[in-house]
Design an enzyme around this catalytic site. Structure first.
Site, short mmCIF file in Angstrom:
data_model
loop_
_atom_site.label_atom_id
_atom_site.label_comp_id
_atom_site.label_asym_id
_atom_site.label_seq_id
_atom_site.Cartn_x
_atom_site.Cartn_y
_atom_site.Cartn_z
N SER A 201 -71.22 56.53 -21.16
CA SER A 201 -72.76 56.00 -21.73
C SER A 201 -72.22 55.48 -23.16
O SER A 201 -71.36 54.58 -23.40
CB SER A 201 -73.61 57.10 -21.75
OG SER A 201 -74.90 56.56 -22.21
N THR A 202 -72.94 56.01 -24.01
CA THR A 202 -72.72 55.58 -25.45
C THR A 202 -71.49 55.27 -26.18
O THR A 202 -70.70 56.51 -25.96
CB THR A 202 -73.69 56.40 -26.20
OG1 THR A 202 -75.08 56.92 -25.81
CG2 THR A 202 -73.85 55.87 -27.89
N HIS B 282 -73.40 53.43 -18.23
CA HIS B 282 -74.79 53.28 -18.30
C HIS B 282 -75.08 52.01 -19.33
O HIS B 282 -75.01 51.56 -20.50
CB HIS B 282 -75.40 54.43 -19.38
CG HIS B 282 -75.46 55.76 -18.61
ND1 HIS B 282 -75.61 56.86 -19.28
CD2 HIS B 282 -74.96 56.14 -17.27
CE1 HIS B 282 -75.41 57.86 -18.15
NE2 HIS B 282 -75.11 57.37 -17.18
N MET C 113 -74.26 60.32 -24.37
CA MET C 113 -75.66 61.29 -24.56
C MET C 113 -75.68 61.85 -23.12
O MET C 113 -75.59 61.33 -22.04
CB MET C 113 -76.57 60.61 -24.94
CG MET C 113 -76.61 60.25 -26.24
SD MET C 113 -78.10 59.47 -27.03
CE MET C 113 -78.25 57.88 -26.29
N ASP D 149 -74.94 63.29 -17.49
CA ASP D 149 -74.82 62.85 -16.36
C ASP D 149 -73.44 63.04 -15.71
O ASP D 149 -72.22 62.61 -16.39
CB ASP D 149 -75.03 61.34 -16.53
CG ASP D 149 -75.39 60.64 -15.04
OD1 ASP D 149 -75.29 61.45 -14.21
OD2 ASP D 149 -74.95 59.39 -15.09
#
Length: 368
Positions: free
Chosen positions: A173-174, A200, A294, A297
């Site tokens: 993600s991030t 993401h 973050m 998941d």
């Protein structure tokens, strides 16, 4: 209090973003109209986090970001349009060191701000606590990109003979674009397992991102916009705003995009991807990699994968932009190895060129 610097050439946008942050509590906000004012505010205001528009007079956002990261690194969240051009620019910014991005409101700004309210607050708060590293600046970074792919990857004589078929599943993600640009170019063209990635990201970004990675890598990189068979030497990027699952295709397997599942919070869903693979393949024919981001998941599903005999990697805290996703995997006892980003490709290659790929003989933790 978090000192936030809001940089945008639109007075209306500056006012709305300032009101959003101040009304949430915990923020002291100062504004800037262009990159020159941002650089001045680094000393006078000393912000913990910066929201940075791309198109500004006197000094644009990309040039400003390059100066920030080379001279006085701070966490930066880009405020970007979701056009293809905006995606290209945002991915360049993430490669230069920006922590994250949010959609630039369009149309009626006040209504659009309301739609991104929660996302912007979450990302700005998270970015404010992120450690960032000094970069060599825009000129040096772009020169390095032109020289790619030339990472210190495996020698050409690496052999994967006898490697059983399987899949590598990556959740991120991030901070993902930068770390994937570091890892994937290190994989050789004949890497024996397909690599499926749930990053993401909005749908307007993933096609651009896949093309960008394809230009950098020896392996092929494609966006999964339709069902497609998975092949060795290919990386499959889940289409944004959808989920990627593994399905059976004759004697082989396919990467299949599905509409977002309401049962999952983040999309493309790492959890859904890993669970679909576990439903079809033995765990010892799967390797899962949990990268920066973050939330949690994929953590539970990857822990089950390891417990069933598969191998897993968690990116270490030092090289993660946000340690949340890897940390959740480690907390669950689900990490076979905890590694810095520059060691992950080497570990994957090492596991798959071993006589019995998918065994636990390669498990290790950096520093142990």
């Amino acid at each position: 209090m978090i000192r936030a610097l809001v940089a945008d050439d639109s007075a209306l946008m500056r006012r709305h973003l300032t009101q959003l942050l101040e009304s949430a509590g915990g923020f002291t906000v100062q504004t800037a109209r262009n990159g020159v004012e941002v650089l001045e505010a680094l000393q006078s205001f000393d912000p913990h986090v910066i929201t940075l528009d791309v198109n500004m007079p006197e000094m644009d956002g990309i040039t400003c970001l390059s100066r920030i990261m080379s001279e006085d690194p701070r966490p930066v969240v880009m405020v970007s349009s979701l056009t293809e051009e905006g995606a290209e620019t945002t991915l360049q910014a993430l490669s230069l060191g920006a922590v994250d991005f949010v959609q630039k409101p369009g149309g009626t700004i006040s209504l659009s701000i309301d739609r991104i309210h929660r996302e912007l607050l979450m990302k700005v708060r998270s970015a404010a606590t992120t450690r960032v590293r000094r970069s060599t600046g825009l000129r040096g970074r772009l020169a390095a990109q032109r020289r790619r792919p030339a990472p210190s990857g495996p020698p050409p004589q690496v052999s994967f003979a006898g490697c059983r078929p399987g899949l590598v599943l990556v959740g991120v993600s991030t901070g993902g674009p930068g770390v994937l640009e570091e890892i994937l170019p290190r994989l050789p063209k004949d890497f024996p397992w397909p690599v499926l990635i749930a990053q993401h990201m909005p749908s307007s970004f993933t096609g651009v991102f896949a093309r960008r990675l394809n230009d950098l890598c020896a392996v092929s990189v494609v966006e999964v916009a339709r069902q497609m068979p998975v092949e060795p030497g290919t990386v499959y990027i889940a289409k944004g705003d959808a989920d990627l699952v593994v399905t059976r295709r004759g004697i082989g397997y396919s990467a299949t995009p599905l509409p977002q599942s309401d049962a999952h919070i983040w999309h493309p869903s790492v959890t859904r991807m890993v669970e679909s693979a576990l439903a079809l393949l033995p765990a010892n024919r799967l390797i899962a990699v949990q990268l920066t981001g973050m939330g949690d998941d994929g953590a539970e599903a990857m822990a089950r994968l390891r417990a069933g005999g598969g191998l897993t990697i968690a990116q270490d805290e030092e090289t993660s932009i946000v340690f949340g996703m890897p940390q959740e995997l480690i907390k669950r006892g689900g990490a076979s190895a905890v590694l810095p980003s520059d060691a992950i490709a080497e570990q994957l290659i090492g596991w798959l060129r071993a006589p019995e790929a998918g065994t636990r003989t390669g498990e290790r933790r950096r520093g142990s």
